[in-house]
Design a protein around this motif. Sequence first.
Motif, short mmCIF file in Angstrom:
data_model
loop_
_atom_site.label_atom_id
_atom_site.label_comp_id
_atom_site.label_asym_id
_atom_site.label_seq_id
_atom_site.Cartn_x
_atom_site.Cartn_y
_atom_site.Cartn_z
N GLU A 24 0.87 -1.18 0.00
CA GLU A 24 0.00 0.00 0.00
C GLU A 24 0.90 1.22 0.00
OE1 GLU A 24 -3.57 1.81 2.75
OE2 GLU A 24 -3.05 -0.30 2.92
N CYS A 45 2.60 0.23 3.82
CA CYS A 45 2.72 -1.09 4.44
C CYS A 45 2.71 -2.17 3.35
CB CYS A 45 1.59 -1.35 5.43
SG CYS A 45 -0.04 -1.46 4.68
N ARG A 47 1.04 -5.56 2.21
CA ARG A 47 -0.26 -6.20 2.44
C ARG A 47 -0.11 -7.71 2.37
NH1 ARG A 47 -4.98 -3.16 1.72
NH2 ARG A 47 -5.88 -5.16 2.32
N THR A 48 0.17 -8.33 3.51
CA THR A 48 0.34 -9.78 3.55
C THR A 48 -0.97 -10.53 3.37
OG1 THR A 48 0.20 -9.74 5.96
CG2 THR A 48 2.42 -9.63 4.98
N ASP A 49 -2.10 -9.80 3.46
CA ASP A 49 -3.42 -10.42 3.27
C ASP A 49 -3.81 -10.53 1.80
OD1 ASP A 49 -3.53 -7.58 3.31
OD2 ASP A 49 -5.70 -7.65 3.56
N LEU A 50 -2.99 -9.97 0.89
CA LEU A 50 -3.28 -10.00 -0.54
C LEU A 50 -2.11 -10.60 -1.31
CD1 LEU A 50 -4.67 -6.38 -0.96
CD2 LEU A 50 -6.01 -8.49 -0.94
N THR A 51 -2.43 -11.17 -2.48
CA THR A 51 -1.39 -11.63 -3.41
C THR A 51 -1.49 -10.75 -4.65
OG1 THR A 51 -2.78 -13.20 -4.61
CG2 THR A 51 -1.70 -14.01 -2.60
N ASP A 54 -4.67 -10.91 -6.60
CA ASP A 54 -5.87 -10.29 -6.03
C ASP A 54 -6.05 -8.84 -6.48
OD1 ASP A 54 -6.43 -12.57 -4.48
OD2 ASP A 54 -5.12 -11.85 -2.87
N THR A 55 -5.07 -8.26 -7.14
CA THR A 55 -5.11 -6.84 -7.48
C THR A 55 -5.08 -6.65 -9.00
OG1 THR A 55 -2.71 -6.64 -7.41
CG2 THR A 55 -3.88 -6.25 -5.35
#
Length: 61
Positions: A24, A45, A47-51, A54-55
């Motif tokens: 981010e 930061c 974003r370890t919750d996304l790969t 996913d974007t």
Amino acid sequence: MLSAGWGTKETLRVKPVEPLLVAEVAVDVSLDTAGRRRHPVRLLCVRTDLTPADTPRHLGT
């Protein structure tokens, strides 16, 4: 297009790479007369919750 440094008209070459993680960032929309960003991009930061899958991919020049 990115500026090489404060007060210079030199531009940096951009080389696309394969994404490995998602980060981010904060960016300013201010551009100079040549279309270069006037202010640096800041990392907020990782974003370890996304790969990367996913974007959306940035396909700009």
